[in-house]
Design a protein around this motif. Structure first.
Motif, PDB file in Angstrom:
ATOM      1  N   LEU A 174     -32.863  48.633   7.752  1.00  0.00           N
ATOM      2  CA  LEU A 174     -33.812  49.311   7.426  1.00  0.00           C
ATOM      3  C   LEU A 174     -35.422  48.703   8.026  1.00  0.00           C
ATOM      4  CD1 LEU A 174     -35.185  51.351   5.425  1.00  0.00           C
ATOM      5  CD2 LEU A 174     -35.236  49.613   3.660  1.00  0.00           C
ATOM      6  N   LEU A 175     -35.416  47.549   8.300  1.00  0.00           N
ATOM      7  CA  LEU A 175     -36.634  46.860   8.900  1.00  0.00           C
ATOM      8  C   LEU A 175     -36.505  47.361  10.194  1.00  0.00           C
ATOM      9  CD1 LEU A 175     -39.035  45.029   8.895  1.00  0.00           C
ATOM     10  CD2 LEU A 175     -37.173  43.145   9.523  1.00  0.00           C
ATOM     11  N   PHE A 176     -35.474  47.449  11.104  1.00  0.00           N
ATOM     12  CA  PHE A 176     -35.679  47.969  12.481  1.00  0.00           C
ATOM     13  C   PHE A 176     -36.159  49.436  12.244  1.00  0.00           C
ATOM     14  CE2 PHE A 176     -33.552  50.083  15.830  1.00  0.00           C
ATOM     15  CZ  PHE A 176     -34.049  49.370  16.997  1.00  0.00           C
ATOM     16  N   VAL A 177     -35.358  50.125  11.577  1.00  0.00           N
ATOM     17  CA  VAL A 177     -35.899  51.623  11.352  1.00  0.00           C
ATOM     18  C   VAL A 177     -37.388  51.868  11.267  1.00  0.00           C
ATOM     19  CG1 VAL A 177     -35.542  54.020  10.422  1.00  0.00           C
ATOM     20  CG2 VAL A 177     -33.423  52.338  11.152  1.00  0.00           C
ATOM     21  N   SER A 178     -37.672  51.180  10.034  1.00  0.00           N
ATOM     22  CA  SER A 178     -39.279  51.098   9.878  1.00  0.00           C
ATOM     23  C   SER A 178     -40.266  50.891  10.957  1.00  0.00           C
ATOM     24  CB  SER A 178     -39.671  50.249   8.491  1.00  0.00           C
ATOM     25  OG  SER A 178     -38.728  50.760   7.334  1.00  0.00           O
ATOM     26  N   ALA A 179     -39.670  49.685  11.626  1.00  0.00           N
ATOM     27  CA  ALA A 179     -40.560  49.036  12.732  1.00  0.00           C
ATOM     28  C   ALA A 179     -40.648  50.342  13.904  1.00  0.00           C
ATOM     29  CB  ALA A 179     -39.839  47.927  13.226  1.00  0.00           C
ATOM     30  N   VAL A 180     -39.404  51.006  14.276  1.00  0.00           N
ATOM     31  CA  VAL A 180     -39.448  52.019  15.151  1.00  0.00           C
ATOM     32  C   VAL A 180     -40.472  53.208  14.798  1.00  0.00           C
ATOM     33  CG1 VAL A 180     -38.141  53.681  16.472  1.00  0.00           C
ATOM     34  CG2 VAL A 180     -37.410  51.520  16.231  1.00  0.00           C
ATOM     35  N   VAL A 202     -44.196  51.964  15.095  1.00  0.00           N
ATOM     36  CA  VAL A 202     -44.553  52.202  16.610  1.00  0.00           C
ATOM     37  C   VAL A 202     -44.665  53.612  17.053  1.00  0.00           C
ATOM     38  CG1 VAL A 202     -43.804  51.537  18.934  1.00  0.00           C
ATOM     39  CG2 VAL A 202     -43.333  49.756  17.123  1.00  0.00           C
ATOM     40  N   ALA A 203     -43.918  54.251  16.744  1.00  0.00           N
ATOM     41  CA  ALA A 203     -44.150  55.735  17.097  1.00  0.00           C
ATOM     42  C   ALA A 203     -45.096  56.530  16.490  1.00  0.00           C
ATOM     43  CB  ALA A 203     -42.678  56.494  16.622  1.00  0.00           C
ATOM     44  N   GLU A 204     -45.660  56.150  15.287  1.00  0.00           N
ATOM     45  CA  GLU A 204     -46.744  56.635  14.503  1.00  0.00           C
ATOM     46  C   GLU A 204     -47.932  55.993  15.270  1.00  0.00           C
ATOM     47  OE1 GLU A 204     -46.053  55.334  10.452  1.00  0.00           O
ATOM     48  OE2 GLU A 204     -44.841  57.007   9.978  1.00  0.00           O
ATOM     49  N   ILE A 205     -48.078  54.835  15.456  1.00  0.00           N
ATOM     50  CA  ILE A 205     -49.233  54.217  16.127  1.00  0.00           C
ATOM     51  C   ILE A 205     -49.429  54.816  17.445  1.00  0.00           C
ATOM     52  CG2 ILE A 205     -50.292  52.421  17.215  1.00  0.00           C
ATOM     53  CD1 ILE A 205     -49.094  50.605  14.772  1.00  0.00           C
ATOM     54  N   VAL A 240     -44.184  64.398  22.854  1.00  0.00           N
ATOM     55  CA  VAL A 240     -43.294  65.234  22.399  1.00  0.00           C
ATOM     56  C   VAL A 240     -42.138  64.203  22.111  1.00  0.00           C
ATOM     57  CG1 VAL A 240     -41.574  67.075  22.747  1.00  0.00           C
ATOM     58  CG2 VAL A 240     -43.928  67.270  23.156  1.00  0.00           C
ATOM     59  N   ALA A 241     -41.591  63.369  23.134  1.00  0.00           N
ATOM     60  CA  ALA A 241     -40.670  62.591  22.872  1.00  0.00           C
ATOM     61  C   ALA A 241     -40.780  61.469  21.787  1.00  0.00           C
ATOM     62  CB  ALA A 241     -40.388  61.567  24.322  1.00  0.00           C
ATOM     63  N   LEU A 242     -41.891  61.154  21.719  1.00  0.00           N
ATOM     64  CA  LEU A 242     -42.560  60.386  20.289  1.00  0.00           C
ATOM     65  C   LEU A 242     -42.276  60.974  19.164  1.00  0.00           C
ATOM     66  CD1 LEU A 242     -45.047  57.973  21.906  1.00  0.00           C
ATOM     67  CD2 LEU A 242     -43.229  57.149  21.120  1.00  0.00           C
ATOM     68  N   ALA A 243     -42.616  62.124  19.108  1.00  0.00           N
ATOM     69  CA  ALA A 243     -42.655  62.904  17.945  1.00  0.00           C
ATOM     70  C   ALA A 243     -41.097  63.215  17.609  1.00  0.00           C
ATOM     71  CB  ALA A 243     -43.251  64.673  17.958  1.00  0.00           C
ATOM     72  N   MET A 244     -40.122  63.234  18.408  1.00  0.00           N
ATOM     73  CA  MET A 244     -38.809  63.393  18.122  1.00  0.00           C
ATOM     74  C   MET A 244     -38.181  62.028  17.711  1.00  0.00           C
ATOM     75  SD  MET A 244     -37.088  66.046  21.007  1.00  0.00           S
ATOM     76  CE  MET A 244     -37.296  64.696  22.489  1.00  0.00           C
ATOM     77  N   VAL A 245     -38.780  60.921  18.453  1.00  0.00           N
ATOM     78  CA  VAL A 245     -38.313  59.440  17.788  1.00  0.00           C
ATOM     79  C   VAL A 245     -38.861  59.375  16.417  1.00  0.00           C
ATOM     80  CG1 VAL A 245     -38.813  57.142  17.965  1.00  0.00           C
ATOM     81  CG2 VAL A 245     -38.189  58.437  20.268  1.00  0.00           C
ATOM     82  N   TRP A 246     -39.885  59.927  16.110  1.00  0.00           N
ATOM     83  CA  TRP A 246     -40.368  59.635  14.653  1.00  0.00           C
ATOM     84  C   TRP A 246     -39.763  60.620  13.771  1.00  0.00           C
ATOM     85  CZ3 TRP A 246     -42.624  63.094  11.082  1.00  0.00           C
ATOM     86  CH2 TRP A 246     -42.897  62.555   9.842  1.00  0.00           C
ATOM     87  N   ALA A 304     -36.414  58.646  13.302  1.00  0.00           N
ATOM     88  CA  ALA A 304     -36.664  57.445  12.400  1.00  0.00           C
ATOM     89  C   ALA A 304     -36.661  57.816  11.051  1.00  0.00           C
ATOM     90  CB  ALA A 304     -37.728  56.709  12.979  1.00  0.00           C
ATOM     91  N   THR A 305     -37.457  58.861  10.735  1.00  0.00           N
ATOM     92  CA  THR A 305     -37.838  59.367   9.237  1.00  0.00           C
ATOM     93  C   THR A 305     -36.640  59.793   8.587  1.00  0.00           C
ATOM     94  OG1 THR A 305     -40.099  59.935  10.212  1.00  0.00           O
ATOM     95  CG2 THR A 305     -39.427  60.915   8.026  1.00  0.00           C
ATOM     96  N   ILE A 306     -35.582  60.617   9.275  1.00  0.00           N
ATOM     97  CA  ILE A 306     -34.622  60.970   8.772  1.00  0.00           C
ATOM     98  C   ILE A 306     -33.417  59.880   8.361  1.00  0.00           C
ATOM     99  CG2 ILE A 306     -32.435  62.489   9.025  1.00  0.00           C
ATOM    100  CD1 ILE A 306     -34.457  64.469  10.343  1.00  0.00           C
ATOM    101  N   THR A 307     -33.559  58.813   9.395  1.00  0.00           N
ATOM    102  CA  THR A 307     -32.632  57.801   9.264  1.00  0.00           C
ATOM    103  C   THR A 307     -33.108  56.811   8.081  1.00  0.00           C
ATOM    104  OG1 THR A 307     -32.346  57.815  11.732  1.00  0.00           O
ATOM    105  CG2 THR A 307     -31.788  55.952  10.451  1.00  0.00           C
TER     106      THR A 307
END
Length: 98
Positions: A2-8, A11-14, A72-78, A81-84
């Protein structure tokens, strides 16, 4: 996990906010954006993501489009990460995710 997913996700949000801010400030500043201190600061913040996108895209894509491709790539990562994070919180219990 959970910590890893929250960190990703963080970073994507920033990076997304920095790219959006850079775009909006570029619109406001116009041709003088390269001499704007805040635009340069946002450019430094987003440079690793834009350069990373340059490494994974073909040379046909011009450099001017790299910030949009990174956004666009960061939006997909976000989104991933949100769904995960939601799935992890549902598995371990919502109270532990706060």
């Amino acid at each position: 996990m959970l910590l890893f997913v929250s960190a990703v996700k963080l970073v994507a949000e920033i990076a997304l906010m920095a790219l959006a801010g850079q775009f909006l400030l570029g619109l406001l500043a116009g041709q003088k954006r390269d001499s704007n201190l805040f635009y340069q600061l946002l450019q430094v913040m987003t440079k690793p993501f834009v350069k990373g996108m340059r490494l994974v895209t073909p040379k046909v894509v011009i450099d001017r489009h790299m910030p949009l491709a990174a956004f666009v790539a960061l939006a997909m990562v976000w989104v991933v990460a949100t769904i995960t994070k939601i799935n992890l919180c549902l598995q371990i219990g919502v109270e532990q995710c706060r």
